[in-house]
Motif scaffolding. Structure first.
Motif, PDB file in Angstrom:
ATOM      1  N   ILE A  74       4.351   7.175 -13.555  1.00 25.01           N
ATOM      2  CA  ILE A  74       3.415   6.553 -12.609  1.00 25.01           C
ATOM      3  C   ILE A  74       3.280   7.419 -11.351  1.00 25.01           C
ATOM      4  N   ARG A  76       1.418   7.507  -7.525  1.00 18.87           N
ATOM      5  CA  ARG A  76       0.774   6.636  -6.524  1.00 18.87           C
ATOM      6  C   ARG A  76       1.165   7.106  -5.136  1.00 18.87           C
ATOM      7  N   TYR A  79       2.708   3.843  -0.245  1.00 18.23           N
ATOM      8  CA  TYR A  79       4.057   3.596   0.268  1.00 18.23           C
ATOM      9  C   TYR A  79       4.023   2.732   1.520  1.00 18.23           C
ATOM     10  N   TYR A 278       7.376  -2.974 -14.457  1.00 19.74           N
ATOM     11  CA  TYR A 278       6.133  -2.235 -14.275  1.00 19.74           C
ATOM     12  C   TYR A 278       5.708  -1.725 -15.643  1.00 19.74           C
ATOM     13  N   LYS A 365       6.859  11.417  -8.997  1.00 20.78           N
ATOM     14  CA  LYS A 365       5.564  11.476  -8.298  1.00 20.78           C
ATOM     15  C   LYS A 365       5.536  12.549  -7.213  1.00 20.78           C
ATOM     16  N   SER A 408       8.719   0.040  -6.665  1.00 24.02           N
ATOM     17  CA  SER A 408       7.960  -0.667  -7.689  1.00 24.02           C
ATOM     18  C   SER A 408       8.533  -2.055  -7.899  1.00 24.02           C
TER      19      SER A 408
HETATM   20  O1  PYC Z   1       7.904   3.608  -7.558  1.00 27.21           O
HETATM   21  O2  PYC Z   1       6.114   3.592  -8.822  1.00 27.21           O
HETATM   22  C1  PYC Z   1       7.342   3.603  -8.656  1.00 27.21           C
HETATM   23  C2  PYC Z   1       8.197   3.649  -9.849  1.00 27.21           C
HETATM   24  C3  PYC Z   1       7.816   3.558 -11.141  1.00 27.21           C
HETATM   25  C4  PYC Z   1       8.948   3.660 -11.890  1.00 27.21           C
HETATM   26  C5  PYC Z   1      10.001   3.800 -11.061  1.00 27.21           C
HETATM   27  N1  PYC Z   1       9.533   3.801  -9.800  1.00 27.21           N
END
Ligand code: PYC
Length: 411
Positions: A74, A76, A79, A278, A365, A408
């Motif tokens: 993922i 993104r 934050y 998620y 990310k 998440s």
């Molecule tokens: O922060 O998007 C997030 C995330 C996804 C999986 C673990 N952290």
């Protein structure tokens, strides 16, 4: 046709390897410990942006064997802190340009990202995140159940579930990408520019003299160098201990799983902090799912039944129609958690020893932008403003970057 078949049978038309094998050189200008997205990206940007190509990337296993190949892909930038938002947004931009930059399909797919709020407290946090995001120019706003249903028809937005969905933070730029392809892409591009990638090469010690790095001991021999980057997860504290630098990190496993392939039905990425889950649907149709970190510090990479039961139950609360879907496989990765849930990047008290660690659940990310910023720091000696807030010294200077609320799921 027959000739092609014959060539194939004889292995004559195999594609060239994406990176080469090298003997260990006696010295390198920079040694990067950790062959994941972070380490490989740093090697690539050292070569591409600064012309520094006498670089070694060392990994004790194969490249991408750690967090880079174990995450749920993922991407993104919604934050909670301004420092976090601008930093992850730059990373997302680099990811979105990667296929073109490398001329290599990394299966980048912009999906939109929904963080569901099931309580008044969660709605308040989402509202705050939306404001912080928008002040930094990042698309992110609150939407209600009707709009959520339009974006994700399979979600149960009725009042019947145990935790009804009250609202969601909608972040249209949220994306997924093929994580292995990202690792291979950076490795190929770094290799092409002269970087040496050494797999199955374990670091056993780091030599220093008069407060600065002089070399790295490995299972394949000694390397003379004046610059070492610690770009590991799980072993960040072990490596830092080798030069006497203490890191405020505790390591936890994070588990994930995929379902059997299903026909496409889920365009968006869905996150529920209250239900600790998620999920996104990959291009192969599999549901890629994750939860919170395990509730105990450990270096275990094994999946557990408790995780499988928990995530199945929580998925069904959100998507009751999935009750007959089977889980295909599950795995775990290691997350180095810091006290403020932000990473540690930059200089240390030991000259020539640099950090790119402490990523918790946010590491994948950030790979491209942290690699680019660390390359700039190593090449120029100047800390780029984008990573200054994440310096190790913030823990002594009481200048934390509290990012727990942007996770998440709960930790
Ligand atoms: O922060 O998007 C997030 C995330 C996804 C999986 C673990 N952290």
């Amino acid at each position: 046709m027959a000739l092609r078949l014959l060539r194939h049978g004889l292995g004559l038309d195999r594609p060239a390897p994406m990176w080469r094998h090298h003997d260990l050189a006696p010295s390198y200008d920079v040694v990067i410990i950790g062959g994941g997205v972070h380490g490989l990206a740093c090697a690539y940007y050292l070569a591409q942006d600064h012309g520094i190509t006498n670089v070694a990337v060392l990994d004790k296993s194969y490249i991408g064997a750690g967090g880079s190949g174990r995450n749920t892909t993922i991407l993104r930038s919604n934050y909670l802190t301004p420092e976090g938002v601008v930093f992850y947004d730059e990373s997302l931009k680099l990811y979105s340009q990667m296929a073109e930059e490398f001329d290599f399909n990394v299966l980048f797919s912009r999906r939109g990202h929904l963080t569901l709020a099931h309580t008044d407290g969660a709605v308040r946090t989402m509202r705050r995140r939306a404001e912080v995001n928008r002040l930094q120019g990042v698309e992110s706003w609150l939407i209600g159940p009707n709009e959520i249903k339009r974006l994700c028809p399979a979600l149960d937005v009725s009042e019947h579930p145990r935790y009804p969905i009250l609202a969601a933070l909608y972040h249209p730029p949220g994306s997924i990408i093929r994580h292995d392809a990202v690792v291979w892409g950076y490795a190929a591009q770094a290799d092409r520019r002269g970087v040496h990638i050494h797999q199955h090469t374990t670091v056993t010690g780091i030599r220093t003299a008069n407060g600065r790095v002089t070399g790295v001991e490995t299972t394949r021999g000694f390397i003379k160098t004046g610059a070492v980057l610690n770009a590991t997860a799980g072993w960040a504290t072990t490596i830092a201990d080798m030069v006497g630098v203490r890191l405020p990190i505790v390591t936890y496993p994070l588990q994930a799983c995929v379902s059997e392939p299903l026909k496409p039905f889920l365009d968006v990425i869905v996150v529920s902090g209250s239900l600790h889950v998620y999920v996104s649907q990959s291009d192969r149709g599999e549901l890629v799912m994750g939860a919170a970190v395990d509730p105990f510090a450990s270096y275990s990479l094994r999946g557990s039944l408790a995780f499988a039961e928990g995530i199945a139950g929580h998925m069904l609360e959100l998507f009751p129609a999935l009750r007959h879907v089977r889980m295909l496989r599950q795995w775990a990765g290691l997350c180095d958690m810091t006290p403020d849930y932000s990473p540690i990047m930059g200089l240390t008290p030991v000259e020539g020893f640099f950090l790119d660690v402490g990523w918790g659940t946010y590491g994948f990310k950030a790979g491209p932008i942290s690699g680019r910023c660390l390359a700039e720091l190593i090449a120029t000696g100047h800390t780029p403003p984008l990573i200054f807030p994440f310096r190790l010294a913030r823990f002594y200077e009481r200048d934390l970057v509290g990012e727990k609320g942007a996770a998440s799921v709960g930790h």
